[in-house]
Design a protein around this motif. Structure first.
Motif, PDB file in Angstrom:
ATOM      1  N   GLY A  29       0.790  -1.223   0.000  1.00  0.00           N
ATOM      2  CA  GLY A  29       0.000   0.000   0.000  1.00  0.00           C
ATOM      3  C   GLY A  29       0.827   1.281   0.000  1.00  0.00           C
ATOM      4  N   GLU A  30       2.144   1.162  -0.106  1.00  0.00           N
ATOM      5  CA  GLU A  30       3.009   2.350  -0.083  1.00  0.00           C
ATOM      6  C   GLU A  30       3.026   3.029  -1.449  1.00  0.00           C
ATOM      7  OE1 GLU A  30       7.509   3.647   1.331  1.00  0.00           O
ATOM      8  OE2 GLU A  30       7.145   1.569   0.772  1.00  0.00           O
ATOM      9  N   ILE A  31       3.103   4.351  -1.426  1.00  0.00           N
ATOM     10  CA  ILE A  31       3.252   5.130  -2.651  1.00  0.00           C
ATOM     11  C   ILE A  31       4.678   5.672  -2.680  1.00  0.00           C
ATOM     12  CG2 ILE A  31       2.427   7.089  -4.001  1.00  0.00           C
ATOM     13  CD1 ILE A  31      -0.226   6.872  -2.407  1.00  0.00           C
ATOM     14  N   LEU A  32       5.448   5.236  -3.680  1.00  0.00           N
ATOM     15  CA  LEU A  32       6.843   5.637  -3.804  1.00  0.00           C
ATOM     16  C   LEU A  32       7.025   6.474  -5.057  1.00  0.00           C
ATOM     17  CD1 LEU A  32       9.871   5.147  -2.757  1.00  0.00           C
ATOM     18  CD2 LEU A  32       9.985   3.490  -4.626  1.00  0.00           C
ATOM     19  N   ALA A  33       7.702   7.596  -4.934  1.00  0.00           N
ATOM     20  CA  ALA A  33       8.044   8.418  -6.095  1.00  0.00           C
ATOM     21  C   ALA A  33       9.500   8.193  -6.466  1.00  0.00           C
ATOM     22  CB  ALA A  33       7.825   9.900  -5.787  1.00  0.00           C
ATOM     23  N   ARG A 152      -7.781  -4.990 -11.484  1.00  0.00           N
ATOM     24  CA  ARG A 152      -7.284  -5.305 -10.128  1.00  0.00           C
ATOM     25  C   ARG A 152      -5.825  -5.741 -10.147  1.00  0.00           C
ATOM     26  NH1 ARG A 152     -12.815  -8.416  -8.181  1.00  0.00           N
ATOM     27  NH2 ARG A 152     -14.113  -6.548  -8.131  1.00  0.00           N
ATOM     28  N   PRO A 153      -4.952  -4.835 -10.569  1.00  0.00           N
ATOM     29  CA  PRO A 153      -3.525  -5.181 -10.657  1.00  0.00           C
ATOM     30  C   PRO A 153      -2.907  -5.339  -9.283  1.00  0.00           C
ATOM     31  CG  PRO A 153      -3.832  -2.830 -10.990  1.00  0.00           C
ATOM     32  CD  PRO A 153      -5.207  -3.426 -10.929  1.00  0.00           C
ATOM     33  N   ARG A 154      -1.747  -5.996  -9.256  1.00  0.00           N
ATOM     34  CA  ARG A 154      -1.028  -6.168  -7.997  1.00  0.00           C
ATOM     35  C   ARG A 154      -0.291  -4.885  -7.613  1.00  0.00           C
ATOM     36  NH1 ARG A 154       2.089 -11.920  -8.121  1.00  0.00           N
ATOM     37  NH2 ARG A 154       2.750 -11.305 -10.195  1.00  0.00           N
ATOM     38  N   ILE A 155       0.122  -4.127  -8.608  1.00  0.00           N
ATOM     39  CA  ILE A 155       0.863  -2.891  -8.367  1.00  0.00           C
ATOM     40  C   ILE A 155       0.521  -1.895  -9.472  1.00  0.00           C
ATOM     41  CG2 ILE A 155       2.908  -3.714  -9.638  1.00  0.00           C
ATOM     42  CD1 ILE A 155       4.638  -2.218  -7.577  1.00  0.00           C
ATOM     43  N   LEU A 156       0.521  -0.618  -9.132  1.00  0.00           N
ATOM     44  CA  LEU A 156       0.199   0.434 -10.106  1.00  0.00           C
ATOM     45  C   LEU A 156       1.468   1.244 -10.389  1.00  0.00           C
ATOM     46  CD1 LEU A 156      -2.103   1.840 -11.713  1.00  0.00           C
ATOM     47  CD2 LEU A 156      -2.415   3.338  -9.736  1.00  0.00           C
ATOM     48  N   GLY A 185      -5.749   2.082  -2.136  1.00  0.00           N
ATOM     49  CA  GLY A 185      -5.036   1.236  -1.186  1.00  0.00           C
ATOM     50  C   GLY A 185      -4.041   0.312  -1.858  1.00  0.00           C
ATOM     51  N   ILE A 186      -3.569   0.695  -3.034  1.00  0.00           N
ATOM     52  CA  ILE A 186      -2.680  -0.172  -3.809  1.00  0.00           C
ATOM     53  C   ILE A 186      -1.242   0.316  -3.710  1.00  0.00           C
ATOM     54  CG2 ILE A 186      -2.947   1.162  -5.954  1.00  0.00           C
ATOM     55  CD1 ILE A 186      -2.924  -1.514  -7.472  1.00  0.00           C
ATOM     56  N   THR A 187      -0.300  -0.621  -3.764  1.00  0.00           N
ATOM     57  CA  THR A 187       1.109  -0.257  -3.861  1.00  0.00           C
ATOM     58  C   THR A 187       1.326   0.446  -5.196  1.00  0.00           C
ATOM     59  OG1 THR A 187       1.654  -2.242  -2.601  1.00  0.00           O
ATOM     60  CG2 THR A 187       3.467  -1.151  -3.764  1.00  0.00           C
ATOM     61  N   ALA A 188       1.948   1.614  -5.164  1.00  0.00           N
ATOM     62  CA  ALA A 188       2.098   2.411  -6.388  1.00  0.00           C
ATOM     63  C   ALA A 188       3.486   3.026  -6.456  1.00  0.00           C
ATOM     64  CB  ALA A 188       1.029   3.501  -6.445  1.00  0.00           C
ATOM     65  N   ILE A 189       4.013   3.078  -7.666  1.00  0.00           N
ATOM     66  CA  ILE A 189       5.300   3.734  -7.932  1.00  0.00           C
ATOM     67  C   ILE A 189       5.078   4.705  -9.075  1.00  0.00           C
ATOM     68  CG2 ILE A 189       7.724   3.428  -8.573  1.00  0.00           C
ATOM     69  CD1 ILE A 189       7.479   0.535  -7.637  1.00  0.00           C
ATOM     70  N   PHE A 190       5.497   5.949  -8.886  1.00  0.00           N
ATOM     71  CA  PHE A 190       5.356   6.881  -9.997  1.00  0.00           C
ATOM     72  C   PHE A 190       6.644   7.666 -10.218  1.00  0.00           C
ATOM     73  CE2 PHE A 190       4.178   9.609  -6.492  1.00  0.00           C
ATOM     74  CZ  PHE A 190       4.542  10.905  -6.879  1.00  0.00           C
ATOM     75  N   VAL A 191       6.876   7.914 -11.493  1.00  0.00           N
ATOM     76  CA  VAL A 191       8.071   8.634 -11.950  1.00  0.00           C
ATOM     77  C   VAL A 191       7.718  10.098 -12.138  1.00  0.00           C
ATOM     78  CG1 VAL A 191       9.463   8.999 -14.033  1.00  0.00           C
ATOM     79  CG2 VAL A 191       9.284   6.725 -13.041  1.00  0.00           C
ATOM     80  N   THR A 192       8.580  10.987 -11.671  1.00  0.00           N
ATOM     81  CA  THR A 192       8.372  12.416 -11.874  1.00  0.00           C
ATOM     82  C   THR A 192       9.705  13.152 -11.806  1.00  0.00           C
ATOM     83  OG1 THR A 192       7.175  14.380 -11.085  1.00  0.00           O
ATOM     84  CG2 THR A 192       7.943  12.838  -9.409  1.00  0.00           C
ATOM     85  N   HIS A 193       9.755  14.324 -12.440  1.00  0.00           N
ATOM     86  CA  HIS A 193      10.921  15.203 -12.296  1.00  0.00           C
ATOM     87  C   HIS A 193      10.546  16.420 -11.457  1.00  0.00           C
ATOM     88  CE1 HIS A 193       8.723  16.823 -15.796  1.00  0.00           C
ATOM     89  NE2 HIS A 193       9.090  17.980 -15.289  1.00  0.00           N
ATOM     90  N   ASP A 203       4.491   8.634  -0.166  1.00  0.00           N
ATOM     91  CA  ASP A 203       4.846   8.325   1.225  1.00  0.00           C
ATOM     92  C   ASP A 203       6.356   8.419   1.405  1.00  0.00           C
ATOM     93  OD1 ASP A 203       2.160   7.613   2.035  1.00  0.00           O
ATOM     94  OD2 ASP A 203       2.423   5.773   0.870  1.00  0.00           O
ATOM     95  N   ARG A 204       7.079   7.893   0.402  1.00  0.00           N
ATOM     96  CA  ARG A 204       8.536   8.011   0.381  1.00  0.00           C
ATOM     97  C   ARG A 204       8.977   8.424  -1.018  1.00  0.00           C
ATOM     98  NH1 ARG A 204      11.961   3.125   1.913  1.00  0.00           N
ATOM     99  NH2 ARG A 204      10.344   1.984   0.791  1.00  0.00           N
ATOM    100  N   VAL A 205      10.124   9.083  -1.074  1.00  0.00           N
ATOM    101  CA  VAL A 205      10.677   9.549  -2.346  1.00  0.00           C
ATOM    102  C   VAL A 205      12.087   8.982  -2.501  1.00  0.00           C
ATOM    103  CG1 VAL A 205      11.358  11.564  -3.715  1.00  0.00           C
ATOM    104  CG2 VAL A 205       9.340  11.687  -2.218  1.00  0.00           C
TER     105      VAL A 205
END
Length: 343
Positions: A29-33, A152-156, A185-193, A203-205
């Protein structure tokens, strides 16, 4: 879903190292950038997680204890939101969201139920039967998220999800995106500049530089305790103070600042919001330009150091261009960090 990355590296033909060996642990459930400038390796890392790029030998990608390193994109059950959204303009909102479910050969009833579920979650009910071309940029973003979530993916995974929008809309939608991701409520990773985007949503970068993670932590930790000059500049726009360091003092052309500790051989940086106009301040500078930004003024200064210095001033009025001012900076507001290594 938890995600473990071990020894993830990528060397392209010709020997170019796009990504150096990288280890990451991402909680359920963590959102990481993944934050960094162009060419730092963040998109390559995202594509490796998705299965769109093959890592160098020795890598391990583990979803909830299952090694997926050699699995195809389809088997990994990844949800992806691309920079361009990649929506079908000839389909309605409902048709776009349900397209991937048809590819999974679900029953019509199950497809309808899943589509309705994410339409409500993404607040798209009023637009469900509209064509994509009739939607605003923000509405299209929500459709792209709904389409990615419907299977319903495992990760976004999100690749620069806001970069196609204009600046005013981007500021509004980054808060909306943060809310939606937490509702999923899904684990997510997103790319940004964009540091503001990363700090508002994640949640963490993980700050990336030259193909590796320079530092990872909460937005607050990165801002208050950067581990390097690169991180300090990238998270919070810290400015190097160009002067001569003698133990716990920094000698600038405009005066002398007291440092929080001895800093010989290191670099001293300051953020614009930590500089104060103070008639008893130890540093003298000349006002070169004043820009009103609504909640504060941005003031360009000369003479304090060799190059220009910028400060943010929250007063009801600002000094005039050409005026001489005195400045103070609290010792604890000065960042004393190891100088960046050469690229």
């Amino acid at each position: 879903m938890t995600l473990t990355l071990a020894n993830i590296a990528k060397t392209f033909p010709g020997g170019t190292k796009a990504l150096r060996p990288t280890d990451l642990e991402i909680g359920k459930g963590e959102i990481l950038a993944l934050l960094g400038p162009s060419g730092c390796g963040k998109s390559t890392l995202l594509r490796i997680i998705a299965g769109l790029e093959t890592p160098d030998p020795g890598a391990a990608i583990v979803f909830d204890g299952e090694d997926v390193t050699h699995q195809s994109v389809e088997r990994r059950m990844i949800g992806m939101v691309f920079q361009s959204y990649a929506l079908f303009p000839n389909m309605s909102v409902r048709g776009n969201i349900g397209y991937g479910l048809k590819m999974q050969k679900l029953s019509k009833a199950e497809i309808a139920a899943r589509v309705d579920e994410v339409i409500d979650l993404c607040r798209l009910r009023p637009y469900a039967d509209r064509a994509i071309t009739a939607l605003s940029g923000g509405q299209r973003q929500r459709v792209a998220l709904a389409r990615a979530m419907a299977p319903r993916p495992r990760i976004l995974l999100l690749d620069e999800p806001l970069s196609a929008l204009d600046a005013a809309l981007r500021s509004h939608l980054r808060d909306e995106l943060a809310l939606l991701l937490r509702q999923f409520g899904i684990t997510a990773i997103f790319v940004t500049h964009d540091q503001d985007e990363a700090m508002a949503i994640a949640d963490r970068v993980a700050v990336m530089s030259q193909g590796e993670v320079a530092q990872i932590g909460t937005p607050e930790a990165l801002y208050r305790n950067p581990a390097s000059c690169f991180v300090a500049r990238f998270v919070g726009d810290a400015m190097p103070l160009e002067g001569r360091i003698e133990h716990a003092q920094l000698h600038l052309p405009g005066g002398v600042l007291t440092l929080p500790k001895a800093a010989d051989g290191q670099q001293v940086l300051v953020r614009a919001e930590d500089i104060r106009i103070d008639q008893n301040g130890p540093v003298t500078a000349r006002v070169e330009a004043v820009t009103f930004l609504g909640t504060h003024y941005r003031i360009a200064l000369s003479g304090a150091m060799t190059g220009p210095l910028f400060m943010l001033h929250a007063g009801l009025s600002a000094p005039r261009t050409g005026e001489e001012v005195r400045l103070s900076i609290l010792p604890e507001a000065l960042l004393v960090l190891p100088a960046d290594r050469a690229a």
